[in-house]
Design a protein around this motif. Structure first.
Motif: not given
Length: 1993
Positions: A893-896, A922-925, A932-938, A972-975
């Motif tokens: 929540x709120x990390x975007x 890295x620490x946030x991940x 983290x995959x959804x919140x980081x927006x690429x 898998x999500x990083x490929x």
């Protein structure tokens, strides 16, 4: 129903509505309401007059005292509201008041209908009346009436939204409802408040309402507000918006589609809190407070207190406007007060006044601003903060704008105190950020210079602030406005500014859309809920309330259901009705007697008595008996709670006997483990006693067993939660220690899935580990150790602040309980899981995660983008600290926004900050886990970019961040991100090597190995990398994939690679399957080529079902390794016998589209382009040739070129098909440094170009763009021999590429950085001028560029430029000065000397004078009409089609035109017919030659003595048709990059055609339609102004359009333009623009058509006799009929321009022709039913014009029948000629009296005097003024003079009159056709005898004098008789002398002679042409009547 009632009802139906609805009998009233409802339902037109009649009836109807009648009245009202429109809203107030007074306390169904009626009034736009009635309703003393009123306000707000229902009035009503005595009213008011929060936000509602609430209500609402989220969206629209939607849906499909695609969901309406509150007057209390005395006090504290009082008063949200001038003057002095406290207080007061007064304080704000800016010099933080807040408030409140502050800012930034300068700029940055884009766009030119000047400031803070302001401007308006200013900056500042702009824009872009999407989701969810629950009550918004379904729309739900639902609403029963039933865990009090009584059937009285005994043996016996009874019970569930309560009471937990106590625990354990649902209340009852028994060693075992049974029954989460509190507060330490030990066993048994870990960890830290008892601490350590077994090492983060001694003990315990995770399944399960605990456990991955959204403040995010690197670093550290404080376990929540801000730091100029950011990411991940995959927006893509850094430390940090990421989100999500990074050139060799090494370590850990397959292709490409380390790392990684995926899968995924790459991969990885595929493919391709080699030469294209193409394609992509190529070539001699080229599967157009190159400017080939070339080369060339050409050895390349040279003569077609591949390969050779190979290429290219020339082939645009930029750039080679060959090659290019297209490439060469290239290009331009003339292909346009080079420092460049200009001087003479542009005096002097030298040289060589050649060309043009000066001079331009036909895929050429074209190609078109054939081919560039000849012929045809015109007229339609087809082709051709030469020629040819009227009249209507459509479309095309000479083309299009309107056949023009008023077919548009919808484009097109019609209509008065009125009226009729009356009414309301224009044309025709217009309706089916719409409009115009006295009508207006004259009036009366003449004169005098028609009137009057010289016209003017008579006399004299001179006005084409002697007086010349008697009602305006309709539009009464032949009423017979009489009159008039001729005028207009009916020209006819047309119209109608086809069009 009795007979009397029936009779009464029947009689009542005859009464008026008001009497029926107020009848004394209730049945009559009831029946009246039912009938009224049915009638309203049947009305479809909202404008129906009956609705206005019904509206006043409902006020009394809904107030009926009879409940059923009242309900029916509401039904009628609802039907009325549905049928009516917003016009009836004026009755809303009285009806709403009546409903409030009488309906809200009635039956539930009545209340429901009343609420529906209220909502319909809102829909009918009567929201004000609705809210006023609601104000009365909520004041009702009966609570039953208040709740429905609140509910209906709630429904109205939730359905229509705050835009329709103003929240301000509702907010005023709510405070008194909060204190209402009825709880249902209070609940509903809370629900309404929550709904308001959804629409206007929580904060405004809180600030306005909370201060008026009780504390308890505040707390309740605070709790409910937590559940309100998202932004509401209206679900229902008011009636006017619904009508708009219906109109949009009724539009054409294409329009609808485009509209729906472009439709964007409405943004939520932002409501300002300022508008919701009432203003407060502060001036009066300020006067009373002693402010004025206080501010003048000498003591600073008194001054401060006085100002503080003002600050307090001004802190109200909205201040009432007043005279604050004196207050602001006082504050201005106090801001500069010597005491800081007073100054700060005054500053804050100014800020509060600005917020409260807003724009009313603007004048005072401007006066105060300079003082406030000056005061910024104060260094005290309190003062600075107050000033900053006040200044920001002044701008934010709108008191001052950016425009107001410019001058003040200019002064402030020059202040000597740096702090003033920096803080002023910071404030300017804030103002810019909070302004809208339009304002900043308007004012950025004022602020940018200020900021640029401050960038040079000596103080760093000022410079940083200036950067901040510039960043704000760039963020708002983009970089373009700053480009010119930024040119002055040095590179360091530019970089800093771009970094700041980049980071801020990244943050804005990534953070912007997120809240919207979230709110959208919430809204949609809420809408789904809304729709499912139909309409809700206000109380349903509260948590725990079920949506109310009382207001159901189904008929089944009667009053009983609604009543029940109402009772439930707001009452305690609502809990029972909620879907997930919440169990009450707190046990209620129950006496022992009650327990015994309820258990009397289960437990015997003796047993209960014994349990109460004081003798332990009796108690033991009783408990044993009870145990047996319990075990024997069949239905234990019913009595479980009572039994537990009994045991807790007797013997109770204070039992001293151990045996009895053990038995009690066993009974409770049995009950808990046996019943299906064990109540939690029982657990609560037992838990304290059981926990105490656990502490006793004697009862410990059964007590622990009982606790475990409790956990199985209700879940360990509940048991643990209750035990925490008991163990914390218990005095016995054993309870704590033994209880913790039991928890250890429980965690091992049940796992952690049902536990709240945070509570447990907190309990362990705060209670267990803090205990003074060692046993408790040891037990707690064991418990934490067991937790470690389930959750892993992450638990250590929660215990980091524990004492070191305990930490070491914990570490030892961790080792005993290693982390097992999912491998440690629970031993026991829970029978009935608690819903809440299971849900929370399911959403958690073990340890709790903390919500850090409140800590991510806007200040933190802003500081991450601060210009100060120290602030940025501190912000990054702050983020790390937040994560640490959350124990490295955070929620997403709120990390975007945080990730968006961190993304900007990855591009930071400070590398240390980038590394710190990587560590933080890295620490946030790690802390967030998979989410983290959804919140980081690429952001991972930006992280991977850092691996391309050349610093090793940076790459190591990146890899560390990747390690953290992969542990959280899986590989898998990083490929996808890694695939992009490997293909990015910026990654670099070291970065790729490190990334491959990292992948090799982690790929084996992937859950699905197939996810790694996308990495194969970039890895395979890296096997050909120039770095050996990258190749080695890629190979290692691919071997890892090979291990986990297998050979077959890898080989399958690599088959699409280019053959060289595939060969290397196969060799490195030892892929046998791929090797086999390669060898097989080689065999297949060789066989395929040998079989199809000869066939391929004959058939250029394969059939669609040819499967061989797939084989060829597969083979082309698979080759052998490069090192094996030599041996393969030598060993396989059979290859040499195969065809060299394979064009079987070639698609040149696709390749050209795929290869993206920059036009004109040369760029080095990119890596992917080289890879594509390699693939194409191996696919389409023989294997041995491909291997030679793609060899690194230049000798092998030369061998390949020699093979191509040998094959060139015999493979012309194949070479053309593969020319683009060859040219791309030549470009590669040009870019290499090997001279030998380059010279070989330069030897081969002239042969290739000669071959192309022989085949008349012209290069395509794509081929030229591939080759020419490189050739021009490399023409400045440092070796002279190479330069010479390249120069010759460019000159040779003229043969295969048109010179106008070639010149832009050479012009680009003039801008090259290589001086030798520029010299060569200048020389080439000189060569072209010398050999082709200066005016060819735009050479003159290049002269300014050449002349500019005379100022270069390099002498060689100057020399070359002067030589070229001398060549131009030779051709142009002194005219050359017009083309060289602006030059300095020195340049002009140099040129003048060179020109004089050139003139002397020409004189010596006897070449004549400069410019003679051009003059000769111009003479040739005048003499021969051939545009020699514009000819390109080369043969290619003459052979325009032959050059292109050789290409199979060329689209312009037509097969049947080839032979003729080829014969005439060499010499150009011989005559204009041949030229027309060339134009008909449709080739834009080549058709210019044909148009030249046609223009020449047209010039000759304009000569009156020329005989060419007659021949041209025959071909005019074909010529214009060809040219109209050429218009889009030439424009599209020019838009593709060619010059606009062909566009100019086609427009010029059309102009010359339409300048000749006879030619223009010969153009047919269909051709004219196509031409006008094309011209108008290109006039609207947005691309035309961007073309070369775009403005000239637009002007030419405009002029041509005007010329067409002037000279084309006017009838056709009218018909075409009226037809074009319809929406245009979308396919007709040249290029659909995404920025405009089809509706907008059609609107613009219609506007242009309307303008054209206006021009035609303006001159209609003068051209009325040139048009065929029947055709025009037919086209108007068709247009109106297609629209229909409904659409016409709708458009009339919308002020539709096309419809208005058609009406204008019709009005003008009626005005000019009068009633005679009815004689031109032969092509309109006037007898059709229903009547055509045009007839009504003609009638209307006739009435209007007659009323305005602008015409004299032929009969009474308003007739309704439009039948034929004969049938409608079988006995027309005979009128005297005297009466006719009087009427004619009256009409003529009226015309003379009008300014617009006075000239025509005078000529008509002159004509009458000539025809009837005996008539005294002045006798008619006895009543006129002397001035008017004098004016007529003078006018007639002037007309007579003009007539004598042979001048007649063009506005009145007069026919030659007959001899005066032959025309008798009108008294003695009655018309032979007028054979009927004169009726008593004479016609007021008799037309001539040959009119179709005049007075026949109405029936005259029959008289005795009617003749027999007109008595037949049949239309056909009447027409026959009419025709015979008209023809007889015509014959009589033509041959029997002039005695039968009547007065030849119609409605005051004199007519000229027209064509005869047989088509021969009429020289002197007595029949006016209009009437002849009418005659032909009658004949046409007769034919249609005969055939029975008289139907409407």
């Amino acid at each position: 129903m009795s007979t009397e009632d029936e009779k009464l009802l029947k009689e009542a139906k005859k009464l008026p509505w008001d009497e029926r609805l107020q009848h004394k009998n209730w049945k009559v009233r009831n029946d009246g309401n039912i009938d009224l409802a049915a009638l309203c339902d049947s009305i479809t037109d909202p404008k129906d007059a009956r609705l206005r009649e019904f509206a006043p009836l409902f006020k009394k109807a809904v107030s009926d005292s009879n409940a059923p009648v009242q309900e029916k009245a509401l039904d009628a009202l609802l039907a009325f509201q549905r049928a009516a429109d917003a016009d009836v809203s004026r009755y809303a107030k009285e009806v709403c008041d009546a409903i409030v007074a009488k309906c809200l306390t009635g039956r539930p169904k009545t209340v429901e209908k009343a609420q529906a009626a209220f909502l319909l009034w809102v829909e009918l736009e009567a929201s004000e009346a609705f809210l006023e009635s609601m104000e009365k309703a909520v004041k009702n003393k009966v609570a039953k009436a208040v709740v429905p009123a609140i509910d209906v306000m709630f429904q109205a707000l939730s359905e229509f939204g705050a835009k329709v229902i103003p929240p301000k009035k509702i907010l005023k009503m709510l405070p008194e409802l909060f204190d209402h005595p009825d709880q249902n009213v209070r609940a509903s008011s809370k629900g309404l408040t929550l709904e308001l929060c959804r629409w206007i936000g929580k904060e405004p509602v809180k600030s306005i309402l909370f201060e008026k609430m009780r504390d308890t209500m505040k707390k309740e609402l605070e709790a409910e507000l937590a559940n309100v989220s998202g932004i509401a969206k209206p679900t229902r629209k008011i009636r006017s918006e619904q009508e708009k939607e219906i109109e949009e849906e009724a539009a054409p499909e294409t329009t609808g589609a485009s509209t729906s695609e472009e439709a964007v969901p409405d943004a939520p309406t932002e409501i300002d809190e300022y508008d919701l509150v009432d203003p407060v007057d502060i001036l009066t209390p300020l006067e009373k407070s002693g402010f004025w005395d206080g501010v003048k006090a000498t003591k600073w504290s008194e001054r401060r207190d006085a100002v503080a009082e003002l600050t307090k008063l001004a802190s109200t949200k909205k201040i009432a406007p007043g005279d604050f001038n004196e207050v602001s003057r006082t504050l201005k002095k106090l801001v500069t007060d010597v005491n800081l406290a007073v100054s700060v207080e005054a500053t804050q007061a100014i800020g509060n006044l600005a917020k409260g007064l807003r724009t009313h304080f603007s004048g005072n704000s401007r006066n105060l601003l300079p003082v406030l800016l000056e005061k910024l010099k104060e260094k005290k933080a309190t003062m600075t903060e107050a000033l900053t807040q006040t200044l920001e408030a002044m701008h934010k409140s709108g008191c001052i704008t950016l425009l107001d502050v410019i001058e003040d800012v200019r002064v402030a930034v020059k202040n000597k105190v740096p702090l003033v300068r920096s803080l002023t700029l910071n404030w300017v940055a804030f103002c810019i950020e909070t302004s809208n884009k339009a304002t900043v766009l308007k004012l950025h030119k004022d602020f940018v210079p200020i900021c640029m000047e401050c960038l040079n400031d000596s103080t760093p803070e000022v410079r940083d602030s200036s950067f901040l302001a510039l960043t704000a401007i760039a963020k708002m308006v983009g970089m373009k406005p700053l480009e010119r200013s930024l040119e002055k900056l040095d590179d360091v500042r530019k970089k800093k500014l771009s970094d700041m702009i980049g980071s801020s824009s990244d943050a804005a872009l990534s953070s912007g859309p997120v809240p919207t999407s979230g709110s959208g989701t919430v809204t949609s969810t809420r809408e789904a809920t809304d729709s499912s629950s139909m309409r809700r009550s206000a109380a349903s918004m509260l948590s725990g309330k079920k949506p109310i379904h009382a207001v159901a729309t189904t008929k089944k739900s009667g009053p009983a259901k609604s009543t029940a639902a109402k009772k439930t609403d707001g009452g305690p029963q609502s809990k029972a009705s909620s879907a997930p039933e919440i169990e009450d865990v707190e046990p209620a009090e129950m006496s022992l007697e009650e327990i015994e009584e309820r258990l009397s059937t289960v437990v015997k009285q003796e047993t209960t008595s014994q349990l109460k005994s004081t003798v332990w043996k009796e108690r033991l016996e009783a408990i044993g008996t009870l145990k047996q009874d319990v075990e024997s019970l069949a239905e234990l569930d019913k009595s479980a709670e009572l039994l537990v309560r009994l045991l807790c009471a007797v013997p109770g937990w204070s039992e001293k006997n151990v045996q009895v106590q053990q038995q009690v625990i066993e009974v409770i354990t049995y009950i808990a483990s046996t019943v299906k649902k064990f109540p939690k209340r029982c657990v609560v009852l037992c838990l304290l006693g059981i926990s105490e028994k656990v502490a006793d060693i004697k009862t410990r075992a059964p007590a622990m067993k009982c606790l475990t049974a409790f956990c199985e029954a209700v879940g360990p989460g509940f048991v643990f939660e209750r035990l925490y509190k008991i163990m914390k507060e218990h005095k016995n330490p054993k309870v704590l220690s033994e209880g913790v030990l039991w928890m250890v066993s429980a965690v091992e048994d049940f796992g952690i899935s049902n536990l709240k870990l945070k509570d447990m960890i907190d309990f362990c830290k705060d209670t267990g580990l803090q205990s003074s008892a060692a046993a408790t601490r040891n037990a707690t350590i064991k418990l934490i150790g067991v937790l470690h077994k389930f959750v892993g090492p992450d638990i250590k983060g929660f215990l980091s602040d524990v004492k070191p001694a305990l930490l070491s003990a914990l570490d030892a315990e961790y080792e005993k309980n290693p982390f097992e995770g999912a491998a440690a399944p629970p031993k026991r399960t829970v029978r009935a899981l608690d819903t809440a605990s299971s849900t929370s456990a399911a959403s958690s991955d073990g340890l709790p995660r903390e919500d850090i959204s409140s800590k991510i403040t806007p200040t933190l995010l802003k500081n991450l983008g601060s210009p100060d690197w120290k602030v940025r670093l501190e912000s990054i550290d702050a983020v790390n600290k937040i994560v640490e404080e959350a124990h490295k376990r955070i929620q997403p929540t709120g990390t975007v926004d945080l990730f968006s801000a961190l993304r900007g730091r990855l591009n930071d100029s400070n590398k240390n900050l980038v590394m710190a950011t990587l560590s933080t990411i890295g620490g946030l991940a790690c802390a967030m886990g998979p989410s983290v995959e959804k919140s980081s927006k690429g952001i991972l893509g930006d992280v991977l970019k850092c691996i391309g850094d050349n610093k090793k430390h940076m790459r190591e940090c990146t890899l560390t961040a990747l390690d953290s990421w992969v542990s959280a989100a899986q590989l898998d999500k990083m490929v996808p991100y890694i695939t992009v990074a490997l293909g990015d050139q910026k990654t670099g060799s070291e970065g790729r090597k490190d990334l491959f090494d990292w992948l090799s370590k982690h790929v084996s850990k992937m859950s699905d190995p197939a996810e790694a397959l996308p990495l194969l292709k970039p890895s395979a490409s890296s096997l050909m990398d120039k770095s050996s380390e990258v190749r080695k790392a890629a190979e290692t990684f691919m071997n890892e994939i090979l291990k986990i995926c297998g050979q077959a899968v890898v080989a399958k995924n690599l088959r699409d690679l280019p053959s060289p790459t595939l060969a290397i991969v196969a060799e490195r990885l030892k892929l046998s399957s791929v090797h086999d595929g390669i060898s097989d493919s080689v065999k297949m391709v060789t066989t395929n080529i040998s079989l199809t080699g000869k066939g391929g030469l004959k058939n250029g294209k394969q059939g669609p079902n040819d499967r061989g193409s797939n084989v060829g394609k597969a083979a082309s992509q698979k080759g052998l390794p490069a090192r094996a190529s030599v041996t393969m070539i030598s060993s396989q001699d059979s290859v040499q016998s195969q065809a060299l080229f394979n064009i079987k599967d070639s698609n040149k157009e696709d390749r050209e589209r795929r290869v993206l190159v920059r036009k004109f400017k040369f760029e080095e080939p990119r890596r992917e382009q080289i890879d594509e070339l390699k693939a194409d080369l191996f696919k389409h060339f023989r294997e041995d040739v491909s291997l030679r050409l793609w060899n690194s050895d230049f000798k092998r390349q030369i061998d390949g070129i020699e093979l191509l040279q040998k094959a060139l003569p015999s493979s012309g077609k194949e070479v053309i098909e593969l020319l683009d591949i060859l040219l791309r390969w030549f470009v590669l050779r040009f870019c290499e440094s090997n001279t030998t190979c380059l010279l070989k290429v330069l030897d081969f290219l002239p042969e290739l170009f000669d071959g192309l020339k022989d085949q008349s082939y012209m290069l395509t645009e794509a081929e030229a763009a591939i080759f020419l930029p490189c050739l021009v750039e490399k023409s400045g080679h440092n070796i002279e021999k190479v330069r010479e060959k390249m120069g010759e090659l460019i000159k040779q290019m003229m043969n295969i590429y048109a010179l106008p297209k070639l010149l832009p490439y050479i012009l680009e060469g003039l801008r090259s950085k290589n001086n030798r290239t520029r010299i060569e290009c200048v020389d080439i331009i000189g060569y072209f001028m010398d050999h082709n003339g200066t005016e060819v292909g735009g050479l003159l346009k290049n002269l300014p560029s050449v002349a500019a080079l005379t100022a270069e420092r390099d002498g060689e460049i100057r020399k070359a430029a002067l030589n070229t200009l001398a060549t131009a001087y030779k051709n142009l003479g002194d005219d050359v000065w017009r083309y060289v542009g602006k030059l300095s005096d020195a340049q002009r002097s140099m040129l003048d000397d060179r020109f004089k030298w050139k003139a002397r040289e020409m004189d010596k060589r006897r070449e004549g004078r400069p410019g003679d050649a051009r003059a000769a060309l111009r003479r040739s043009v005048r003499e021969n009409g051939s545009d020699v000066a514009e000819q390109s001079g080369e043969l290619v331009s003459r052979s325009m089609a032959g050059s292109m036909i050789s290409r199979d895929n060329f689209g312009y050429a037509d097969a049947h035109m080839v032979p003729r074209q080829m014969t005439s190609a060499a010499a150009g078109p011989a005559d204009w017919r041949e030229a027309l054939d060339i134009v008909a081919l449709g080739l834009p560039e080549q058709s210019v030659e044909g148009m030249k000849v046609i223009c020449h012929e047209l010039t000759q045809a304009a000569d009156p003595e020329s005989s060419v015109l007659d021949d041209l007229i025959k071909e005019a339609d074909r010529l214009v048709s060809c040219l109209s087809v050429m218009v889009p082709k030439t424009f599209n051709f020019s838009l593709s990059g060619a010059s606009s030469r062909s566009c100019k020629y086609v427009l010029n040819t059309l102009m010359q055609t339409f300048q000749i009227k006879r030619l223009a009249h010969a153009v047919k209507e269909g051709t004219l339609d196509n031409l006008i459509t094309e011209l108008l479309l290109w006039l609207l095309d947005e691309r035309v102004p961007l073309m070369d000479d775009g403005s000239q083309l637009l002007k030419a299009l405009n002029v041509l359009m005007l010329k067409i309107l002037d000279n084309a056949e006017r009838t056709s023009s009218f018909v075409v333009l009226i037809n074009l008023l319809r929406p245009l077919d979308p396919s007709r548009w040249p290029c659909p623009t995404p920025s405009e919808s089809l509706v907008v484009k059609n609107q613009k097109f219609s506007d242009l058509v309307v303008k054209c019609l206006i021009k035609l209509t303006k001159v209609l008065q003068s051209t009325i006799y040139e048009v065929d009125l029947d055709r025009i009226l037919q086209s108007i009729h068709i247009y109106l009929q297609e629209l229909g009356m409904e659409e016409i009414r709708r458009r009339a309301g919308a002020d539709d321009k096309p419809l208005r224009m058609v009406k204008t044309v019709l009005h003008e025709l009626v005005k000019l022709r009068g009633t005679a217009i009815k004689g031109h309706l032969s092509m309109v089916p006037i007898d059709a039913e229903p009547q055509p719409i045009i007839l009504a409009y003609i009638d209307l115009n006739l009435q209007t014009l007659a009323a305005a006295r602008m015409l004299t009508p032929s009969g009474p207006m308003g007739q309704t029948h439009w039948g034929d004259a004969a049938s409608n009036s079988p006995n027309p009366s005979i009128h005297s000629t005297d009466a006719q003449l009087k009427q004619e004169l009256a009409a003529v005098f009226k015309k003379i009296g009008d300014k617009q028609t006075c000239t025509i009137g005078l000529y008509e009057l002159y004509r009458i005097t000539q025809l009837y010289p005996k008539v005294d016209i002045f006798a008619q003017l006895q009543n006129a003024s002397e001035a008017f008579r004098t004016y007529i006399r003078d006018g007639l004299a002037q007309v007579e003079k003009n007539a004598a001179a042979g001048r007649t006005p063009s506005s009145l084409p007069l026919s030659t009159p007959p001899p005066i002697a032959a025309i008798p007086s009108p008294k003695f010349a009655p018309s032979p056709v007028h054979t009927k008697s004169i009726n008593s009602k004479t016609d007021s305006n008799e037309d001539d005898p040959f009119r179709v309709q005049g007075d026949s539009d109405f029936r005259l009464p029959s008289t005795d004098q009617q003749t027999d032949r007109y008595q037949s009423s049949g239309t056909l017979d009447a027409l026959r008789e009419r025709m015979k009489s008209i023809q007889a009159a015509a014959v009589g008039g033509n041959f029997d002398g002039a005695h039968t001729r009547p007065l030849a005028s119609m409605n005051g207009n004199m007519l000229h002679g027209g064509p005869r009916l047989d088509g021969e020209p009429q020289t002197q006819s007595n029949i006016p042409p209009m009437d002849e047309r009418a005659l032909s119209g009658l004949q046409a109608r007769m034919e249609r009547l005969k055939s029975g086809s008289m139907e409407p069009l």
